[in-house]
Scaffold this motif. Structure first.
Motif, PDB file in Angstrom:
ATOM      1  N   GLU A  28     -15.761   9.376  13.026  1.00  0.00           N
ATOM      2  CA  GLU A  28     -15.517   7.999  12.620  1.00  0.00           C
ATOM      3  C   GLU A  28     -16.813   7.187  12.643  1.00  0.00           C
ATOM      4  N   LEU A  29     -17.644   7.423  13.652  1.00  0.00           N
ATOM      5  CA  LEU A  29     -18.932   6.733  13.722  1.00  0.00           C
ATOM      6  C   LEU A  29     -19.805   7.101  12.527  1.00  0.00           C
ATOM      7  N   LEU A  30     -19.831   8.381  12.186  1.00  0.00           N
ATOM      8  CA  LEU A  30     -20.631   8.826  11.039  1.00  0.00           C
ATOM      9  C   LEU A  30     -20.137   8.182   9.748  1.00  0.00           C
ATOM     10  N   LEU A  31     -18.835   8.124   9.553  1.00  0.00           N
ATOM     11  CA  LEU A  31     -18.282   7.487   8.365  1.00  0.00           C
ATOM     12  C   LEU A  31     -18.650   6.013   8.308  1.00  0.00           C
ATOM     13  N   ALA A  32     -18.559   5.337   9.445  1.00  0.00           N
ATOM     14  CA  ALA A  32     -18.893   3.913   9.481  1.00  0.00           C
ATOM     15  C   ALA A  32     -20.362   3.671   9.187  1.00  0.00           C
ATOM     16  N   ALA A  33     -21.207   4.658   9.499  1.00  0.00           N
ATOM     17  CA  ALA A  33     -22.643   4.525   9.232  1.00  0.00           C
ATOM     18  C   ALA A  33     -23.012   4.975   7.820  1.00  0.00           C
ATOM     19  N   GLY A  34     -22.021   5.464   7.065  1.00  0.00           N
ATOM     20  CA  GLY A  34     -22.282   5.862   5.687  1.00  0.00           C
ATOM     21  C   GLY A  34     -22.592   7.333   5.506  1.00  0.00           C
ATOM     22  N   TYR A  35     -22.276   8.154   6.525  1.00  0.00           N
ATOM     23  CA  TYR A  35     -22.560   9.589   6.445  1.00  0.00           C
ATOM     24  C   TYR A  35     -21.254  10.376   6.402  1.00  0.00           C
ATOM     25  N   ALA A  36     -21.350  11.610   5.965  1.00  0.00           N
ATOM     26  CA  ALA A  36     -20.184  12.488   5.922  1.00  0.00           C
ATOM     27  C   ALA A  36     -19.828  12.943   7.344  1.00  0.00           C
ATOM     28  N   PRO A  37     -18.551  13.184   7.610  1.00  0.00           N
ATOM     29  CA  PRO A  37     -18.176  13.730   8.921  1.00  0.00           C
ATOM     30  C   PRO A  37     -18.898  15.044   9.192  1.00  0.00           C
ATOM     31  N   ARG A  38     -19.294  15.238  10.446  1.00  0.00           N
ATOM     32  CA  ARG A  38     -20.018  16.443  10.821  1.00  0.00           C
ATOM     33  C   ARG A  38     -19.055  17.547  11.304  1.00  0.00           C
ATOM     34  N   TYR A  39     -17.942  17.139  11.909  1.00  0.00           N
ATOM     35  CA  TYR A  39     -17.070  18.100  12.580  1.00  0.00           C
ATOM     36  C   TYR A  39     -15.806  18.339  11.752  1.00  0.00           C
ATOM     37  N   THR A  40     -15.493  19.590  11.514  1.00  0.00           N
ATOM     38  CA  THR A  40     -14.294  19.946  10.779  1.00  0.00           C
ATOM     39  C   THR A  40     -13.059  19.760  11.660  1.00  0.00           C
ATOM     40  N   GLU A  41     -11.894  19.754  11.025  1.00  0.00           N
ATOM     41  CA  GLU A  41     -10.628  19.714  11.758  1.00  0.00           C
ATOM     42  C   GLU A  41      -9.733  20.786  11.159  1.00  0.00           C
ATOM     43  N   THR A  42      -9.802  21.965  11.740  1.00  0.00           N
ATOM     44  CA  THR A  42      -9.147  23.142  11.177  1.00  0.00           C
ATOM     45  C   THR A  42      -7.755  23.311  11.772  1.00  0.00           C
ATOM     46  N   PRO A  43      -6.715  23.410  10.935  1.00  0.00           N
ATOM     47  CA  PRO A  43      -5.372  23.640  11.465  1.00  0.00           C
ATOM     48  C   PRO A  43      -5.314  24.935  12.282  1.00  0.00           C
ATOM     49  N   LEU A  44      -4.499  24.929  13.314  1.00  0.00           N
ATOM     50  CA  LEU A  44      -4.418  26.098  14.192  1.00  0.00           C
ATOM     51  C   LEU A  44      -3.871  27.328  13.490  1.00  0.00           C
ATOM     52  N   ASP A  45      -3.104  27.118  12.397  1.00  0.00           N
ATOM     53  CA  ASP A  45      -2.575  28.282  11.696  1.00  0.00           C
ATOM     54  C   ASP A  45      -3.511  28.787  10.602  1.00  0.00           C
ATOM     55  N   ASP A  46      -4.719  28.218  10.512  1.00  0.00           N
ATOM     56  CA  ASP A  46      -5.703  28.704   9.550  1.00  0.00           C
ATOM     57  C   ASP A  46      -6.194  30.093   9.984  1.00  0.00           C
ATOM     58  N   PRO A  47      -6.401  31.016   9.011  1.00  0.00           N
ATOM     59  CA  PRO A  47      -6.871  32.368   9.379  1.00  0.00           C
ATOM     60  C   PRO A  47      -8.164  32.364  10.195  1.00  0.00           C
ATOM     61  N   SER A  48      -9.013  31.362   9.990  1.00  0.00           N
ATOM     62  CA  SER A  48     -10.269  31.313  10.753  1.00  0.00           C
ATOM     63  C   SER A  48     -10.029  31.073  12.239  1.00  0.00           C
ATOM     64  N   MET A  49      -8.818  30.647  12.602  1.00  0.00           N
ATOM     65  CA  MET A  49      -8.479  30.377  13.999  1.00  0.00           C
ATOM     66  C   MET A  49      -7.780  31.570  14.655  1.00  0.00           C
ATOM     67  N   ASP A  50      -7.661  32.684  13.933  1.00  0.00           N
ATOM     68  CA  ASP A  50      -6.930  33.834  14.475  1.00  0.00           C
ATOM     69  C   ASP A  50      -7.470  34.278  15.832  1.00  0.00           C
ATOM     70  N   ALA A  51      -8.776  34.417  15.930  1.00  0.00           N
ATOM     71  CA  ALA A  51      -9.370  34.906  17.187  1.00  0.00           C
ATOM     72  C   ALA A  51      -9.116  33.922  18.326  1.00  0.00           C
ATOM     73  N   LEU A  52      -9.227  32.628  18.033  1.00  0.00           N
ATOM     74  CA  LEU A  52      -8.976  31.614  19.060  1.00  0.00           C
ATOM     75  C   LEU A  52      -7.530  31.666  19.522  1.00  0.00           C
ATOM     76  N   ARG A  53      -6.591  31.686  18.571  1.00  0.00           N
ATOM     77  CA  ARG A  53      -5.164  31.723  18.930  1.00  0.00           C
ATOM     78  C   ARG A  53      -4.846  32.958  19.765  1.00  0.00           C
ATOM     79  N   GLU A  54      -5.326  34.115  19.319  1.00  0.00           N
ATOM     80  CA  GLU A  54      -5.028  35.354  20.041  1.00  0.00           C
ATOM     81  C   GLU A  54      -5.643  35.337  21.433  1.00  0.00           C
ATOM     82  N   GLY A  55      -6.841  34.806  21.547  1.00  0.00           N
ATOM     83  CA  GLY A  55      -7.495  34.748  22.854  1.00  0.00           C
ATOM     84  C   GLY A  55      -6.766  33.840  23.819  1.00  0.00           C
ATOM     85  N   VAL A  56      -6.340  32.669  23.337  1.00  0.00           N
ATOM     86  CA  VAL A  56      -5.632  31.730  24.206  1.00  0.00           C
ATOM     87  C   VAL A  56      -4.271  32.288  24.602  1.00  0.00           C
ATOM     88  N   GLU A  57      -3.581  32.920  23.654  1.00  0.00           N
ATOM     89  CA  GLU A  57      -2.281  33.502  23.976  1.00  0.00           C
ATOM     90  C   GLU A  57      -2.410  34.626  25.010  1.00  0.00           C
TER      91      GLU A  57
END
Length: 279
Positions: free
Chosen positions: A80-109
């Protein structure tokens, strides 16, 4: 219980005309840091910090992130700070069911399943339960069905009069602990949904005194090195202390808001009983 998506990702927003300066000033004042102290931390000058806060100087993207880091601004709000300053967001917000989160989900489970027979669960920033093990399921016996409809909320389940609350022997004390924990999170994140949840659960009825106020202390050495939650289960009183773990240096909004809460037996009898039930 497997990890479930926490809902659609929120799009970061910022006031259209306020700019980043007032937002940074608000975080600095909330953290009770002077302009001089922040400047020293960030390798800048108090004058430059003042110019940024009043809009006389536009900070670089690097400076926004540096100041946010020194002010311990959560990852979502850094976008939000980056947007207010006129820059693109730096941090993604990836849904937990996205395939890229498979390793994280499996590890936490695997983590929470490996903690059995002791209870463990995973929650997001508003305490919605994303995953839980059999130890948690055991404690939910007797909870009304309408509270178990996803998304389950850990705070609501605990303090609701049709949830765990009637079986928690030290409800007033545990409730105070949970509300104080939420209050600290609200101060850190300035989250409207979390504030709404706080107001909801704070309004739940609470007894004049704890049901277990006159309980005899369990036999043997039981040092109170942390506040226990004492809860009835099938005629027994189980005692737990909780621990909350988060991810170090997260680079994704979703990951930054995950927390793993584990419950450790506070006395030998509780541990023995859980091993008997879930072994």
């Amino acid at each position: 219980m497997s990890i479930v998506p926490s809902g659609p990702a929120a799009v970061p927003t910022a006031p259209a005309d306020a700019g980043v300066g007032p937002l940074l000033r608000g975080w600095r004042e909330q953290r009770r840091v002077s302009q001089l102290e922040l400047a020293l931390r960030a390798g800048s000058s108090a004058r430059h910090i003042s110019f940024i806060e009043t809009g006389r100087s536009r900070p670089s993207e690097e400076m926004v992130l540096r100041l946010a880091g020194h002010l311990d601004v959560p990852v979502r709000e850094r976008n939000e700070l980056l947007l207010a300053a006129g820059y693109a967001p730096r941090y993604t917000e990836t849904p937990l069911d996205d395939p890229s989160m498979d390793a994280l989900r499996e590890g936490v489970e695997r983590l929470i399943q490996g903690y059995e027979p002791y209870p463990a669960l995973v929650v997001n920033a508003t305490y919605d339960v994303l995953a839980a093990n059999r130890g948690i399921a055991l404690l939910l016996d007797g909870v009304t069905d309408r509270l178990l409809v996803p998304p389950l909320n850990a705070i609501r389940l605990t303090l609701h009069p049709e949830g765990l609350a009637p079986r928690i022997r030290n409800l007033r004390t545990w409730r105070d602990h949970l509300l104080a924990q939420m209050d600290r999170q609200i101060a850190l994140r300035r989250s409207a949904p979390l504030r709404a949840l706080y107001e909801e659960v704070a309004a739940f009825p609470v007894p004049d005194r704890d049901a277990g106020a006159d309980d005899d202390e369990p036999p043997g050495p039981t040092p109170l090195f942390a506040l226990p939650m004492r809860i009835e289960h099938e005629g027994r009183v189980l005692s737990f202390i909780s621990s909350i773990s988060t991810f170090n240096t997260p680079m994704d909004v979703t990951v930054s808001e995950l927390a793993v809460e584990t419950f450790l037996p506070a006395d030998p009898a509780t541990g023995k009983y859980l091993h008997t039930l879930l072994s």
